[in-house]
Design a protein around this motif. Sequence first.
Motif, PDB file in Angstrom:
ATOM      1  N   GLU A 108     -19.389  12.407   0.461  1.00  0.00           N
ATOM      2  CA  GLU A 108     -19.433  11.921  -0.924  1.00  0.00           C
ATOM      3  C   GLU A 108     -18.101  11.356  -1.398  1.00  0.00           C
ATOM      4  O   GLU A 108     -18.044  10.217  -1.871  1.00  0.00           O
ATOM      5  CB  GLU A 108     -19.920  13.024  -1.859  1.00  0.00           C
ATOM      6  N   PRO A 109     -16.973  12.090  -1.300  1.00  0.00           N
ATOM      7  CA  PRO A 109     -15.708  11.499  -1.759  1.00  0.00           C
ATOM      8  C   PRO A 109     -15.251  10.344  -0.885  1.00  0.00           C
ATOM      9  O   PRO A 109     -14.539   9.455  -1.346  1.00  0.00           O
ATOM     10  CB  PRO A 109     -14.724  12.671  -1.695  1.00  0.00           C
ATOM     11  N   GLY A 110     -15.692  10.327   0.384  1.00  0.00           N
ATOM     12  CA  GLY A 110     -15.317   9.232   1.261  1.00  0.00           C
ATOM     13  C   GLY A 110     -15.859   7.899   0.795  1.00  0.00           C
ATOM     14  O   GLY A 110     -15.259   6.848   1.048  1.00  0.00           O
ATOM     15  N   LEU A 111     -16.974   7.926   0.080  1.00  0.00           N
ATOM     16  CA  LEU A 111     -17.572   6.690  -0.439  1.00  0.00           C
ATOM     17  C   LEU A 111     -16.725   6.050  -1.525  1.00  0.00           C
ATOM     18  O   LEU A 111     -16.877   4.860  -1.812  1.00  0.00           O
ATOM     19  CB  LEU A 111     -18.981   6.984  -0.988  1.00  0.00           C
TER      20      LEU A 111
ATOM     21  N   LEU B 247      -4.712   4.013  -0.018  1.00  0.00           N
ATOM     22  CA  LEU B 247      -4.143   4.857   1.021  1.00  0.00           C
ATOM     23  C   LEU B 247      -3.944   6.276   0.513  1.00  0.00           C
ATOM     24  O   LEU B 247      -4.112   7.250   1.251  1.00  0.00           O
ATOM     25  CB  LEU B 247      -2.821   4.269   1.519  1.00  0.00           C
ATOM     26  N   ARG B 248      -3.597   6.407  -0.774  1.00  0.00           N
ATOM     27  CA  ARG B 248      -3.434   7.748  -1.362  1.00  0.00           C
ATOM     28  C   ARG B 248      -4.748   8.520  -1.300  1.00  0.00           C
ATOM     29  O   ARG B 248      -4.785   9.682  -0.887  1.00  0.00           O
ATOM     30  CB  ARG B 248      -2.962   7.632  -2.818  1.00  0.00           C
ATOM     31  N   GLN B 249      -5.836   7.878  -1.695  1.00  0.00           N
ATOM     32  CA  GLN B 249      -7.146   8.534  -1.655  1.00  0.00           C
ATOM     33  C   GLN B 249      -7.564   8.831  -0.220  1.00  0.00           C
ATOM     34  O   GLN B 249      -8.158   9.874   0.061  1.00  0.00           O
ATOM     35  CB  GLN B 249      -8.192   7.652  -2.340  1.00  0.00           C
ATOM     36  N   PHE B 250      -7.248   7.925   0.694  1.00  0.00           N
ATOM     37  CA  PHE B 250      -7.590   8.117   2.100  1.00  0.00           C
ATOM     38  C   PHE B 250      -6.852   9.345   2.651  1.00  0.00           C
ATOM     39  O   PHE B 250      -7.423  10.153   3.383  1.00  0.00           O
ATOM     40  CB  PHE B 250      -7.221   6.867   2.894  1.00  0.00           C
TER      41      PHE B 250
ATOM     42  N   VAL C  41      -3.412  -5.216  17.032  1.00  0.00           N
ATOM     43  CA  VAL C  41      -3.401  -4.202  15.986  1.00  0.00           C
ATOM     44  C   VAL C  41      -3.098  -4.857  14.644  1.00  0.00           C
ATOM     45  O   VAL C  41      -2.079  -5.534  14.478  1.00  0.00           O
ATOM     46  CB  VAL C  41      -2.347  -3.111  16.280  1.00  0.00           C
ATOM     47  N   THR C  42      -3.986  -4.691  13.680  1.00  0.00           N
ATOM     48  CA  THR C  42      -3.777  -5.245  12.344  1.00  0.00           C
ATOM     49  C   THR C  42      -3.356  -4.176  11.335  1.00  0.00           C
ATOM     50  O   THR C  42      -2.858  -4.489  10.270  1.00  0.00           O
ATOM     51  CB  THR C  42      -5.064  -5.932  11.838  1.00  0.00           C
ATOM     52  N   ARG C  43      -3.595  -2.909  11.680  1.00  0.00           N
ATOM     53  CA  ARG C  43      -3.187  -1.812  10.788  1.00  0.00           C
ATOM     54  C   ARG C  43      -3.049  -0.545  11.607  1.00  0.00           C
ATOM     55  O   ARG C  43      -3.847  -0.276  12.505  1.00  0.00           O
ATOM     56  CB  ARG C  43      -4.209  -1.605   9.673  1.00  0.00           C
ATOM     57  N   LEU C  44      -2.017   0.242  11.298  1.00  0.00           N
ATOM     58  CA  LEU C  44      -1.819   1.539  11.931  1.00  0.00           C
ATOM     59  C   LEU C  44      -1.319   2.505  10.867  1.00  0.00           C
ATOM     60  O   LEU C  44      -0.290   2.266  10.235  1.00  0.00           O
ATOM     61  CB  LEU C  44      -0.821   1.437  13.080  1.00  0.00           C
ATOM     62  N   GLU C  45      -2.074   3.583  10.656  1.00  0.00           N
ATOM     63  CA  GLU C  45      -1.699   4.597   9.681  1.00  0.00           C
ATOM     64  C   GLU C  45      -1.614   5.951  10.383  1.00  0.00           C
ATOM     65  O   GLU C  45      -2.491   6.314  11.173  1.00  0.00           O
ATOM     66  CB  GLU C  45      -2.723   4.684   8.544  1.00  0.00           C
ATOM     67  N   CYS C  46      -0.556   6.681  10.106  1.00  0.00           N
ATOM     68  CA  CYS C  46      -0.378   8.028  10.653  1.00  0.00           C
ATOM     69  C   CYS C  46      -0.402   9.009   9.490  1.00  0.00           C
ATOM     70  O   CYS C  46       0.472   8.977   8.609  1.00  0.00           O
ATOM     71  CB  CYS C  46       0.939   8.127  11.408  1.00  0.00           C
ATOM     72  N   LEU C  47      -1.403   9.879   9.446  1.00  0.00           N
ATOM     73  CA  LEU C  47      -1.604  10.797   8.332  1.00  0.00           C
ATOM     74  C   LEU C  47      -1.476  12.241   8.815  1.00  0.00           C
ATOM     75  O   LEU C  47      -2.099  12.622   9.805  1.00  0.00           O
ATOM     76  CB  LEU C  47      -2.987  10.582   7.708  1.00  0.00           C
ATOM     77  N   HIS C  48      -0.676  13.013   8.106  1.00  0.00           N
ATOM     78  CA  HIS C  48      -0.513  14.417   8.471  1.00  0.00           C
ATOM     79  C   HIS C  48      -0.029  15.187   7.253  1.00  0.00           C
ATOM     80  O   HIS C  48       0.773  14.691   6.457  1.00  0.00           O
ATOM     81  CB  HIS C  48       0.482  14.577   9.627  1.00  0.00           C
TER      82      HIS C  48
ATOM     83  N   ALA D  83       0.725  12.554  -1.951  1.00  0.00           N
ATOM     84  CA  ALA D  83      -0.158  11.435  -1.607  1.00  0.00           C
ATOM     85  C   ALA D  83       0.414  10.117  -2.127  1.00  0.00           C
ATOM     86  O   ALA D  83       0.325   9.080  -1.458  1.00  0.00           O
ATOM     87  CB  ALA D  83      -1.547  11.678  -2.192  1.00  0.00           C
ATOM     88  N   ARG D  84       1.010  10.147  -3.324  1.00  0.00           N
ATOM     89  CA  ARG D  84       1.600   8.938  -3.902  1.00  0.00           C
ATOM     90  C   ARG D  84       2.777   8.458  -3.050  1.00  0.00           C
ATOM     91  O   ARG D  84       2.939   7.253  -2.815  1.00  0.00           O
ATOM     92  CB  ARG D  84       2.067   9.232  -5.334  1.00  0.00           C
ATOM     93  N   CYS D  85       3.586   9.391  -2.560  1.00  0.00           N
ATOM     94  CA  CYS D  85       4.708   9.033  -1.695  1.00  0.00           C
ATOM     95  C   CYS D  85       4.206   8.421  -0.385  1.00  0.00           C
ATOM     96  O   CYS D  85       4.801   7.482   0.142  1.00  0.00           O
ATOM     97  CB  CYS D  85       5.575  10.252  -1.407  1.00  0.00           C
ATOM     98  N   ILE D  86       3.104   8.969   0.130  1.00  0.00           N
ATOM     99  CA  ILE D  86       2.502   8.403   1.337  1.00  0.00           C
ATOM    100  C   ILE D  86       2.017   6.985   1.046  1.00  0.00           C
ATOM    101  O   ILE D  86       2.233   6.056   1.831  1.00  0.00           O
ATOM    102  CB  ILE D  86       1.320   9.272   1.812  1.00  0.00           C
ATOM    103  N   ASP D  87       1.346   6.817  -0.098  1.00  0.00           N
ATOM    104  CA  ASP D  87       0.802   5.524  -0.485  1.00  0.00           C
ATOM    105  C   ASP D  87       1.905   4.475  -0.589  1.00  0.00           C
ATOM    106  O   ASP D  87       1.746   3.322  -0.187  1.00  0.00           O
ATOM    107  CB  ASP D  87       0.077   5.683  -1.827  1.00  0.00           C
ATOM    108  N   LEU D  88       3.063   4.879  -1.149  1.00  0.00           N
ATOM    109  CA  LEU D  88       4.182   3.964  -1.342  1.00  0.00           C
ATOM    110  C   LEU D  88       5.102   3.903  -0.131  1.00  0.00           C
ATOM    111  O   LEU D  88       6.108   3.176  -0.162  1.00  0.00           O
ATOM    112  CB  LEU D  88       4.975   4.381  -2.576  1.00  0.00           C
ATOM    113  N   ARG D  89       4.789   4.706   0.884  1.00  0.00           N
ATOM    114  CA  ARG D  89       5.590   4.753   2.107  1.00  0.00           C
ATOM    115  C   ARG D  89       7.040   5.169   1.823  1.00  0.00           C
ATOM    116  O   ARG D  89       7.984   4.686   2.456  1.00  0.00           O
ATOM    117  CB  ARG D  89       5.547   3.410   2.842  1.00  0.00           C
ATOM    118  N   LEU D  90       7.214   6.086   0.869  1.00  0.00           N
ATOM    119  CA  LEU D  90       8.550   6.526   0.504  1.00  0.00           C
ATOM    120  C   LEU D  90       9.133   7.521   1.500  1.00  0.00           C
ATOM    121  O   LEU D  90      10.327   7.793   1.466  1.00  0.00           O
ATOM    122  CB  LEU D  90       8.521   7.175  -0.886  1.00  0.00           C
TER     123      LEU D  90
END
Length: 251
Positions: free
Chosen positions: A20-23, A28-31, A59-66, A241-248
């Motif tokens: 449901e939230p995935g929809l 990037l913050r929400q992801f 490769v057009t996009r690469l995201e590393c989430l942890h 999440a905001r820092c991740i979104d902004l790549r800070l």
Amino acid sequence: MEPVVILSRQEQEYLLRAIEPGLRVASLRQFFLWTQGQVQALLPHHVLVCLQFGPGGGVTRLECLHGTVLDTAAQRVLTDADDGLALRIARHCMRSGRLPVLADFGAVAAESLAGFRAEVAQAGFDNVLVHGTGPTSAGGSMFVLFGLPPRPEVRLGYFAELLLPHLHLALCRLPAARDAGDGLPARPLSARETEIVGWLRAGKSNDEMGKLLGISALTVKNHLQRIYRTLGVSNRAHALARCIDLRLLED
């Protein structure tokens, strides 16, 4: 004939809570919040590397989430866009045509990704789960999960199959990587604030951060309040999440 996987009532509930939230993921913050939150209930992991490929295979996009601290050297090994471990594992699995792939390097049995055993161990992990769309006329996406629970169950591959369409579509809905810097805060974070966000990412409490930084927990709280105002958020999870979104937090 592959065994039939029957979801328990709890797993069915986790699946619905993940879908449901995935929809609604559109940034990037929400992801980040989604994959490190609801998705973790079915696919627990330490690091998720998401890759998008163009029609030509580039490769057009690469995201590393942890959600926890990842050693800088290990992150470079995993996420190099030209020859990173995650990219090479993803391409190997795409060529083999076998998806999903679950490799538990702690097991005695031979592994489908045995050639990557040493590199995965050097990065600090002993297992990996790979799934994705594989190559398509429009490109494709692949997801490489490192650091699953010890001796991961094969059914995790089935959970990956159930969640793959939602992971793929959510990744496709994200703004282009070049637009990730849009909506920057009014001012950059100070060195001290950046340091606090780093410890926040490590899961440290205000008291723990105070001891590490040689300041009081109250001073840490005041710094956090200023960080929240600067980033336009209201709590610790959204600040991270905001820092991740902004790549800070990237070097």
